[in-house]
Design a protein around this motif. Structure first.
Motif, short mmCIF file in Angstrom:
data_model
loop_
_atom_site.label_atom_id
_atom_site.label_comp_id
_atom_site.label_asym_id
_atom_site.label_seq_id
_atom_site.Cartn_x
_atom_site.Cartn_y
_atom_site.Cartn_z
N ALA A 225 47.04 36.30 20.59
CA ALA A 225 46.60 37.51 21.30
C ALA A 225 46.58 37.32 22.81
CB ALA A 225 45.21 37.91 20.82
N ALA A 226 46.75 36.08 23.26
CA ALA A 226 46.60 35.76 24.67
C ALA A 226 47.92 35.86 25.44
CB ALA A 226 46.04 34.35 24.82
N THR A 227 47.79 36.03 26.74
CA THR A 227 48.93 35.92 27.64
C THR A 227 49.32 34.46 27.80
OG1 THR A 227 47.95 37.77 28.87
CG2 THR A 227 49.82 36.66 29.88
N THR A 228 48.28 33.61 27.96
CA THR A 228 48.49 32.16 28.10
C THR A 228 47.49 31.44 27.21
OG1 THR A 228 49.17 32.43 30.40
CG2 THR A 228 48.55 30.22 29.70
N SER A 229 47.98 30.55 26.38
CA SER A 229 47.11 29.80 25.47
C SER A 229 47.08 28.34 25.85
CB SER A 229 47.58 29.96 24.02
OG SER A 229 48.95 29.62 23.88
N VAL A 230 45.89 27.75 25.78
CA VAL A 230 45.69 26.36 26.21
C VAL A 230 44.99 25.59 25.10
CG1 VAL A 230 44.70 24.84 27.95
CG2 VAL A 230 45.44 27.16 28.59
N ALA A 231 45.64 24.55 24.60
CA ALA A 231 45.03 23.67 23.61
C ALA A 231 44.50 22.42 24.29
CB ALA A 231 46.04 23.28 22.54
N MET A 232 43.41 21.89 23.76
CA MET A 232 42.89 20.63 24.27
C MET A 232 43.72 19.46 23.71
SD MET A 232 40.40 21.70 26.15
CE MET A 232 41.39 23.19 26.40
N ALA A 233 43.74 18.36 24.43
CA ALA A 233 44.52 17.19 24.00
C ALA A 233 43.98 16.62 22.68
CB ALA A 233 44.50 16.11 25.08
N ASN A 234 42.72 16.90 22.36
CA ASN A 234 42.14 16.43 21.10
C ASN A 234 42.47 17.32 19.91
OD1 ASN A 234 40.07 17.80 23.02
ND2 ASN A 234 39.35 18.37 20.98
N ALA A 235 43.17 18.43 20.15
CA ALA A 235 43.55 19.34 19.06
C ALA A 235 44.61 18.68 18.17
CB ALA A 235 44.10 20.64 19.63
N PRO A 236 44.61 19.00 16.88
CA PRO A 236 45.68 18.50 16.02
C PRO A 236 47.04 18.97 16.53
CG PRO A 236 43.92 19.50 14.72
CD PRO A 236 43.64 19.82 16.14
N LEU A 237 48.08 18.23 16.19
CA LEU A 237 49.42 18.52 16.69
C LEU A 237 49.86 19.94 16.37
CD1 LEU A 237 52.01 17.60 18.10
CD2 LEU A 237 52.79 16.67 15.90
N TYR A 238 49.54 20.43 15.15
CA TYR A 238 50.00 21.76 14.77
C TYR A 238 49.36 22.85 15.62
CZ TYR A 238 45.74 23.06 12.13
OH TYR A 238 44.47 23.39 11.77
N VAL A 239 48.14 22.58 16.13
CA VAL A 239 47.49 23.53 17.03
C VAL A 239 48.11 23.44 18.42
CG1 VAL A 239 45.31 24.19 18.12
CG2 VAL A 239 45.34 23.47 15.72
N GLN A 240 48.36 22.24 18.90
CA GLN A 240 49.01 22.06 20.19
C GLN A 240 50.36 22.76 20.23
OE1 GLN A 240 49.15 18.04 21.72
NE2 GLN A 240 47.18 17.50 20.82
N GLN A 241 51.07 22.72 19.12
CA GLN A 241 52.40 23.33 19.06
C GLN A 241 52.35 24.85 19.15
OE1 GLN A 241 53.76 21.52 15.40
NE2 GLN A 241 54.82 19.86 16.49
N GLU A 242 51.19 25.44 18.87
CA GLU A 242 51.03 26.90 18.96
C GLU A 242 50.63 27.35 20.37
OE1 GLU A 242 51.61 29.16 16.68
OE2 GLU A 242 51.98 27.87 14.95
N ALA A 243 50.30 26.39 21.23
CA ALA A 243 49.80 26.71 22.57
C ALA A 243 50.91 26.67 23.61
CB ALA A 243 48.69 25.74 22.96
N ASP A 244 50.70 27.41 24.68
CA ASP A 244 51.63 27.37 25.81
C ASP A 244 51.45 26.11 26.64
OD1 ASP A 244 52.72 30.01 25.31
OD2 ASP A 244 50.85 30.82 26.11
#
Length: 265
Positions: A225-244
């Protein structure tokens, strides 16, 4: 107006379950610049508002993965719930699989809410759920069931897959995972991304940009839903892959670091 939609556990909170002074400083700077801050979390309201830093920031709070939305003044703007019939069917399935089960309601969490498990050893946790009578929850007057949260005992992750297979496509519910050993089941109307869209409709506002910050599977809907998404470095890889963008970890002030780089503040 820019909107900053921020998850708590694993994102704004460090591994000690604290909001750092640096993160609080950035939150204050964003408010001073006229931006909208939203705390968008899987936690219940009481587990959010207990933080002194949260109390000092005028911001809406979206709780239980978009199930209950609170205004800046802490008034309820919207709430969704699971029907008693769906609750009964789900509980039968979850008990058969052998999960640790927590039920979030408008009357509290039964037998507790997830933060109560943090920092407890497995033996202590087993005692909480051992022989708990979930039927008694339904005796509450004017009950609203917000979320069923299940945890894989002893990190038996294969049970998480069993839960998803047993429920997905068979019930009108939303499922998300804030941690790999957890499944959170809410109304089909509730997720973090839908909460952002619903808030704009309810308040008759339109954000120019939405920046979403998170670390868990339940944050993916707000990423979308976001214009820009930010994942933390501690997020699982599959979550990081969904982030900008992937920032530093929550123990390295990843939220504050990302904001300062995005806005040059």
């Amino acid at each position: 107006m820019k909107c900053f939609s921020i998850d708590l556990d694993g994102t704004l909170l460090n591994s000690k379950h604290e909001i750092s002074d640096e993160s609080f400083k950035v939150l204050k700077e964003l408010r001073e610049q006229g931006h909208q801050i939203i705390f968008n979390t899987g936690r219940a309201f009481d587990d959010v508002i207990k933080y002194a830093h949260v109390q000092k920031i005028a911001a809406p709070i979206f709780t239980i993965n978009g199930t209950v939305l609170y205004s800046e003044k802490r008034d309820v703007l919207y709430e969704a719930s699971l029907s008693v019939s769906i609750y009964k069917e789900l509980m039968q399935i979850l008990k058969e699989i052998g999960m640790w089960i927590m039920v979030y309601t408008n009357k509290g969490g039964f037998p507790c809410r997830y933060p109560a498990l943090q920092d407890k050893d497995p033996e202590e946790i087993v005692k909480i759920f051992h022989h708990y009578d979930y039927d008694q929850i339904l005796d509450q007057d004017d009950l609203k069931i917000y979320k069923i949260m299940v945890v894989a005992p002893g990190n038996q992750l294969e049970k998480i897959d069993q839960v998803k297979q047993a429920i997905e496509g068979k019930f009108a519910v939303s499922m998300a995972s804030s941690y790999v050993h957890v499944v959170e089941i809410t109304s089909i109307e509730a997720n973090k991304g839908e909460a952002l869209r619903r808030y704009q409709q309810l308040m008759n506002v339109q954000f120019d940009e939405i920046f979403a910050f998170g670390d868990g599977g339940n944050d993916i809907s707000q990423f979308k839903a976001a214009t820009t998404s930010v994942a933390m470095a501690n997020a699982p890889l599959y979550v990081q892959q969904e982030a900008d963008i992937v920032s530093k970890s929550n123990d390295e002030d990843g939220f504050a670091y990302a904001v300062r780089n995005l806005l040059n503040i």
